[in-house]
Design an enzyme around this catalytic site. Structure first.
Site, PDB file in Angstrom:
ATOM      1  N   TYR A 152       2.359   1.373  13.811  1.00 45.27           N
ATOM      2  CA  TYR A 152       3.133   2.265  12.961  1.00 45.27           C
ATOM      3  C   TYR A 152       2.647   3.705  13.079  1.00 45.27           C
ATOM      4  CZ  TYR A 152      -0.614   1.521   9.477  1.00 45.27           C
ATOM      5  OH  TYR A 152      -1.820   1.424   8.832  1.00 45.27           O
ATOM      6  N   ASP A 210      -6.794  -6.578  -1.508  1.00 46.26           N
ATOM      7  CA  ASP A 210      -5.389  -6.875  -1.787  1.00 46.26           C
ATOM      8  C   ASP A 210      -5.205  -8.012  -2.783  1.00 46.26           C
ATOM      9  OD1 ASP A 210      -4.415  -4.825  -0.239  1.00 46.26           O
ATOM     10  OD2 ASP A 210      -3.949  -6.075   1.496  1.00 46.26           O
ATOM     11  N   HIS A 261       0.808  -1.217   0.000  1.00 45.17           N
ATOM     12  CA  HIS A 261       0.000   0.000   0.000  1.00 45.17           C
ATOM     13  C   HIS A 261       0.847   1.276   0.000  1.00 45.17           C
ATOM     14  CE1 HIS A 261      -2.825  -2.762   2.492  1.00 45.17           C
ATOM     15  NE2 HIS A 261      -3.021  -2.954   1.203  1.00 45.17           N
ATOM     16  N   LYS A 267       6.337   6.183   7.141  1.00 43.33           N
ATOM     17  CA  LYS A 267       5.871   5.306   8.217  1.00 43.33           C
ATOM     18  C   LYS A 267       7.055   4.866   9.057  1.00 43.33           C
ATOM     19  CE  LYS A 267       1.957   3.521   5.607  1.00 43.33           C
ATOM     20  NZ  LYS A 267       1.391   2.347   4.913  1.00 43.33           N
TER      21      LYS A 267
END
Length: 194
Positions: A134, A172, A64, A74
Protein backbone atom coordinates in the site's frame (compact mmCIF):
# COMPACT_ATOMS: atom_id res chain seq x y z
CA UNK A 1 -6.80 7.09 -22.37
CA UNK A 2 -6.90 5.83 -18.77
CA UNK A 3 -5.60 2.33 -18.18
CA UNK A 4 -7.84 1.82 -15.14
CA UNK A 5 -11.52 1.63 -14.31
CA UNK A 6 -12.70 3.43 -11.18
CA UNK A 7 -15.64 1.80 -9.40
CA UNK A 8 -17.58 3.88 -6.88
CA UNK A 9 -18.59 2.22 -3.59
CA UNK A 10 -21.49 2.94 -1.25
CA UNK A 11 -19.26 5.41 0.63
CA UNK A 12 -18.26 8.44 -1.47
CA UNK A 13 -14.49 8.82 -1.77
CA UNK A 14 -13.72 5.14 -1.24
CA UNK A 15 -13.19 3.65 -4.70
CA UNK A 16 -12.11 0.35 -6.18
CA UNK A 17 -9.67 0.51 -9.07
CA UNK A 18 -9.43 -2.18 -11.72
CA UNK A 19 -6.43 -1.88 -14.03
CA UNK A 20 -6.59 -2.91 -17.66
CA UNK A 21 -4.61 -6.14 -17.78
CA UNK A 22 -2.95 -7.12 -21.05
CA UNK A 23 -2.31 -10.84 -21.18
CA UNK A 24 -1.24 -13.51 -23.61
CA UNK A 25 0.44 -16.92 -23.52
CA UNK A 26 3.59 -15.37 -22.01
CA UNK A 27 1.84 -13.83 -19.00
CA UNK A 28 0.41 -10.38 -18.36
CA UNK A 29 1.24 -6.68 -18.00
CA UNK A 30 -0.61 -3.82 -16.31
CA UNK A 31 0.15 -0.39 -14.91
CA UNK A 32 -0.16 -0.73 -11.14
CA UNK A 33 0.27 3.00 -10.61
CA UNK A 34 -0.02 6.13 -12.75
CA UNK A 35 0.04 9.54 -11.06
CA UNK A 36 -1.56 11.17 -14.10
CA UNK A 37 -4.46 8.71 -14.33
CA UNK A 38 -5.04 8.64 -10.58
CA UNK A 39 -5.12 12.45 -10.28
CA UNK A 40 -7.53 12.68 -13.24
CA UNK A 41 -9.94 9.95 -12.19
CA UNK A 42 -9.79 9.65 -8.37
CA UNK A 43 -8.25 12.73 -6.73
CA UNK A 44 -4.88 14.46 -6.66
CA UNK A 45 -2.82 12.77 -3.96
CA UNK A 46 0.94 12.81 -3.46
CA UNK A 47 1.99 9.45 -2.09
CA UNK A 48 5.20 9.57 -0.05
CA UNK A 49 5.68 6.04 1.25
CA UNK A 50 5.19 2.45 0.00
CA UNK A 51 4.73 -0.39 2.48
CA UNK A 52 4.64 -4.16 2.09
CA UNK A 53 3.69 -6.94 4.45
CA UNK A 54 3.52 -10.71 4.18
CA UNK A 55 1.03 -12.53 6.37
CA UNK A 56 -0.36 -16.03 6.70
CA UNK A 57 -3.93 -17.25 6.71
CA UNK A 58 -6.07 -15.82 9.50
CA UNK A 59 -3.91 -12.77 10.19
CA UNK A 60 -6.10 -9.74 10.74
CA UNK A 61 -4.49 -6.32 10.91
CA UNK A 62 -6.60 -3.35 11.94
CA UNK A 63 -8.58 -1.28 12.22
CA UNK A 64 -5.90 1.43 12.09
CA UNK A 65 -5.68 5.15 11.28
CA UNK A 66 -3.48 8.15 11.96
CA UNK A 67 -4.93 11.23 13.63
CA UNK A 68 -5.16 14.89 12.66
CA UNK A 69 -2.39 16.37 10.51
CA UNK A 70 -0.81 12.91 10.19
CA UNK A 71 -3.95 11.41 8.64
CA UNK A 72 -3.22 9.11 5.72
CA UNK A 73 -4.84 8.20 2.43
CA UNK A 74 -3.96 4.67 1.32
CA UNK A 75 -3.94 2.93 -2.03
CA UNK A 76 -3.97 -0.79 -1.29
CA UNK A 77 -3.33 -3.87 -3.44
CA UNK A 78 -2.38 -7.52 -3.07
CA UNK A 79 0.53 -8.95 -5.07
CA UNK A 80 -0.11 -12.59 -4.19
CA UNK A 81 -2.80 -14.36 -2.21
CA UNK A 82 -6.21 -13.02 -1.19
CA UNK A 83 -7.35 -10.62 1.52
CA UNK A 84 -10.58 -8.99 2.58
CA UNK A 85 -9.78 -5.28 2.80
CA UNK A 86 -11.99 -3.01 4.93
CA UNK A 87 -12.38 0.76 5.22
CA UNK A 88 -14.57 2.21 8.01
CA UNK A 89 -15.87 5.79 7.96
CA UNK A 90 -14.82 7.37 11.28
CA UNK A 91 -15.74 10.97 10.43
CA UNK A 92 -18.19 12.20 13.10
CA UNK A 93 -21.12 13.92 11.38
CA UNK A 94 -20.70 11.95 8.15
CA UNK A 95 -23.90 10.47 6.70
CA UNK A 96 -21.98 7.17 6.46
CA UNK A 97 -20.29 7.34 9.91
CA UNK A 98 -19.64 3.83 11.21
CA UNK A 99 -20.36 2.18 7.87
CA UNK A 100 -17.73 0.21 5.99
CA UNK A 101 -16.68 -1.00 2.57
CA UNK A 102 -15.24 -4.52 2.29
CA UNK A 103 -13.50 -5.62 -0.92
CA UNK A 104 -11.69 -8.81 -1.83
CA UNK A 105 -8.26 -8.02 -3.21
CA UNK A 106 -6.06 -10.69 -4.73
CA UNK A 107 -3.03 -11.29 -6.86
CA UNK A 108 -5.43 -12.67 -9.47
CA UNK A 109 -8.02 -9.86 -9.65
CA UNK A 110 -5.38 -7.06 -9.46
CA UNK A 111 -7.95 -4.78 -7.81
CA UNK A 112 -6.90 -1.86 -5.63
CA UNK A 113 -8.88 0.18 -3.13
CA UNK A 114 -8.35 3.86 -2.38
CA UNK A 115 -9.08 4.82 1.22
CA UNK A 116 -9.17 8.58 1.84
CA UNK A 117 -8.23 10.38 5.03
CA UNK A 118 -10.93 10.01 7.68
CA UNK A 119 -11.20 6.22 7.54
CA UNK A 120 -9.92 3.33 9.63
CA UNK A 121 -8.38 0.48 7.64
CA UNK A 122 -7.80 -3.20 8.16
CA UNK A 123 -7.51 -6.49 6.31
CA UNK A 124 -7.81 -10.22 6.90
CA UNK A 125 -5.84 -12.87 5.01
CA UNK A 126 -8.11 -15.48 3.39
CA UNK A 127 -5.46 -17.47 1.48
CA UNK A 128 -2.57 -19.59 2.89
CA UNK A 129 -0.45 -16.41 2.72
CA UNK A 130 -0.64 -12.99 1.12
CA UNK A 131 1.76 -10.24 0.10
CA UNK A 132 0.07 -6.89 0.67
CA UNK A 133 1.28 -3.50 -0.62
CA UNK A 134 0.00 0.00 0.00
CA UNK A 135 0.91 3.59 -0.72
CA UNK A 136 0.47 6.33 1.92
CA UNK A 137 0.31 10.08 1.43
CA UNK A 138 1.73 10.83 4.90
CA UNK A 139 4.64 9.02 6.57
CA UNK A 140 4.10 6.69 9.50
CA UNK A 141 3.76 8.72 12.72
CA UNK A 142 3.73 6.51 15.84
CA UNK A 143 2.56 9.36 18.10
CA UNK A 144 -0.55 9.81 15.94
CA UNK A 145 -1.65 6.18 15.82
CA UNK A 146 -5.31 5.44 16.38
CA UNK A 147 -7.41 2.30 16.12
CA UNK A 148 -10.83 0.81 16.69
CA UNK A 149 -11.77 -2.76 17.57
CA UNK A 150 -11.86 -5.12 14.60
CA UNK A 151 -14.79 -7.01 16.12
CA UNK A 152 -16.95 -4.06 17.26
CA UNK A 153 -20.48 -5.47 16.80
CA UNK A 154 -21.77 -1.98 15.91
CA UNK A 155 -19.65 -2.11 12.71
CA UNK A 156 -21.12 -5.41 11.54
CA UNK A 157 -18.03 -6.48 9.57
CA UNK A 158 -18.04 -10.03 8.23
CA UNK A 159 -14.32 -10.78 8.04
CA UNK A 160 -15.05 -14.10 6.29
CA UNK A 161 -12.96 -15.98 8.85
CA UNK A 162 -14.04 -18.17 11.77
CA UNK A 163 -13.24 -16.24 14.97
CA UNK A 164 -11.12 -19.20 16.10
CA UNK A 165 -8.84 -18.69 13.05
CA UNK A 166 -8.26 -14.94 13.58
CA UNK A 167 -4.61 -14.11 14.43
CA UNK A 168 -4.07 -10.68 16.01
CA UNK A 169 -1.12 -8.71 17.34
CA UNK A 170 -1.21 -8.01 21.08
CA UNK A 171 -1.93 -4.37 20.22
CA UNK A 172 -4.90 -5.20 17.96
CA UNK A 173 -6.51 -7.34 20.68
CA UNK A 174 -7.27 -4.35 22.92
CA UNK A 175 -8.65 -1.49 20.80
CA UNK A 176 -11.86 0.23 21.89
CA UNK A 177 -15.12 0.07 19.94
CA UNK A 178 -15.97 3.00 17.70
CA UNK A 179 -18.35 4.54 20.28
CA UNK A 180 -15.49 4.81 22.81
CA UNK A 181 -12.58 5.59 20.47
CA UNK A 182 -10.71 8.87 20.61
CA UNK A 183 -8.96 10.83 17.88
CA UNK A 184 -11.76 10.36 15.36
CA UNK A 185 -12.24 12.72 12.44
CA UNK A 186 -14.75 15.54 11.91
CA UNK A 187 -16.76 15.35 8.70
CA UNK A 188 -16.71 19.15 8.27
CA UNK A 189 -12.88 19.36 8.38
CA UNK A 190 -10.85 19.03 5.19
CA UNK A 191 -7.94 16.86 6.33
CA UNK A 192 -6.19 17.43 3.01
CA UNK A 193 -5.96 21.16 3.77
CA UNK A 194 -4.29 20.88 7.20
Amino acid sequence: MSKMQVIETEIPGVVVIEPKVFGDSRGYFFESWSQRDFDATVRPVKFVQDNESKSRYGVLRGLHFQKGRDAQSKLVRVVSGTVLDVAVDIRRGSPTFGRHVAVELSGDNHRQIFIPRGFAHGFAVLSPEAVFQYKCDNPYAPASEGAIAWNDPALGIDWRLPVSDVLLSDKDRCHKPLAEADGLFDYSTDYYAL
